[in-house]
Design an enzyme around this catalytic site. Structure first.
Site, PDB file in Angstrom:
ATOM      1  N   CYS A  77     -11.186  -7.987   9.788  1.00 54.73           N
ATOM      2  CA  CYS A  77     -12.404  -7.438   9.184  1.00 54.73           C
ATOM      3  C   CYS A  77     -13.244  -8.574   8.601  1.00 54.73           C
ATOM      4  CB  CYS A  77     -12.058  -6.355   8.161  1.00 54.73           C
ATOM      5  SG  CYS A  77     -13.485  -5.347   7.688  1.00 54.73           S
ATOM      6  N   HIS A 177      -9.508  -2.676  11.983  1.00 51.44           N
ATOM      7  CA  HIS A 177      -8.335  -2.791  11.121  1.00 51.44           C
ATOM      8  C   HIS A 177      -7.080  -2.440  11.921  1.00 51.44           C
ATOM      9  CE1 HIS A 177     -10.193  -3.343   7.128  1.00 51.44           C
ATOM     10  NE2 HIS A 177     -11.214  -2.708   7.681  1.00 51.44           N
ATOM     11  N   GLU A 179      -4.098  -2.516  10.969  1.00 51.43           N
ATOM     12  CA  GLU A 179      -3.160  -1.800  10.095  1.00 51.43           C
ATOM     13  C   GLU A 179      -3.512  -0.324   9.964  1.00 51.43           C
ATOM     14  OE1 GLU A 179      -6.451  -2.960   7.226  1.00 51.43           O
ATOM     15  OE2 GLU A 179      -5.582  -3.744   9.092  1.00 51.43           O
TER      16      GLU A 179
END
Length: 199
Positions: A77, A177, A179
Site C-alpha cells: 500500500c 493489501h 493480508e
C-alpha cells in the site's frame, strides 16, 4: 527464513504479521537497522499518508537502510508508493528505488475516491511475484497510485490504469493489501518468500 516487518507506524502491521503466521512464518516487527539487514525478506507496510510513513522512517533512521538494502523488499500500500521517487500526497520524496511519481486517482462518473474494495488484477508481464494471480481479484483501499511503467507487473483500473504490483530486481510492491486479499494475497506472499523470487 527470517522475515521482518518494518514498524512504520501503520495500523495494518498486526494483520500483515498474522498473514505470515498463516503461512507458518513468524515475522518479527522491527525498528532497527541490524534486524532489517540480517533478514531474508523485508516487508514495508503502510497505512496513512506517505508523509506520515516517510517521517516515521526518518525518525527511525531507516531511510538509507532501505535505500541500500540488498535483501528482497516488499512494500505494501503506502509502503509500495514510497518505493518511488516522490508522491503528490504531501509532496513528499520517496525512497527512489523505482522511477516515477505517485499521484492522486482521478476517479470518474460513478467512481469514488478512495478506491475501496475488490478489483481485478491484470498481468503486464510474467514474474515470479505474481505467479497464479492474473485475472484474480484483490482488496484495495487507496486514493493515490503509482503509474504503469516498465516495473509494473500487475495493473488495476479505477477510471485509469494504475500499478497494482511492481517489481525491479529485489524490490517489489503491492498497492493492494495481500493480508486482506484471502487466497490471492496468500499466494503473492508465498511467491515473495519463494526461492524463485530471487532467481
Amino acid at each position: 527464513m527470517r522475515v521482518v516487518i518494518v514498524d512504520a507506524g501503520g495500523a495494518n502491521t498486526g494483520s500483515v504479521r498474522y498473514a505470515f503466521e498463516r503461512l507458518d512464518i513468524d515475522a518479527a516487527l522491527v525498528t532497527d537497522a541490524a534486524s532489517i539487514r540480517a533478514a531474508d525478506r523485508v516487508i514495508l507496510p503502510g497505512v496513512g499518508t506517505a508523509a506520515q510513513v516517510m517521517a516515521r522512517l526518518q525518525q527511525l533512521e531507516l531511510v538509507d537502510v532501505l535505500r541500500t538494502l540488498e535483501r528482497p523488499l516488499l512494500g505494501i500500500c503506502v509502503g509500495m508508493q514510497l518505493l518511488f521517487e516522490s508522491s503528490e500526497e504531501g509532496e513528499v520524496a520517496g525512497l527512489s528505488l523505482l522511477p516515477g511519481r505517485v499521484s492522486r486517482l482521478r476517479g470518474g462518473p460513478g467512481l469514488r475516491v478512495p478506491h475501496m474494495g475488490w478489483s481485478t488484477l491484470r498481468a503486464m508481464r510474467p514474474d515470479p511475484l505474481i505467479e497464479g494471480v492474473d485475472g484474480a481479484q484483490a482488496y484495495f483501499v487507496h486514493s493515490f497510485a503509482a503509474p504503469v511503467t516498465d516495473d509494473c507487473v500487475l495493473a488495476g483500473d479505477h477510471g485509469q490504469a494504475f500499478a497494482a504490483a511492481v517489481r525491479r530486481g529485489h524490490v517489489a510492491g503491492t498497492q493492494f493489501h495481500p493480508e486482506r486479499s484471502a487466497a490471492v494475497g496468500a499466494r503473492v506472499l508465498r511467491n515473495f518468500l519463494s526461492p524463485a523470487f530471487e532467481a
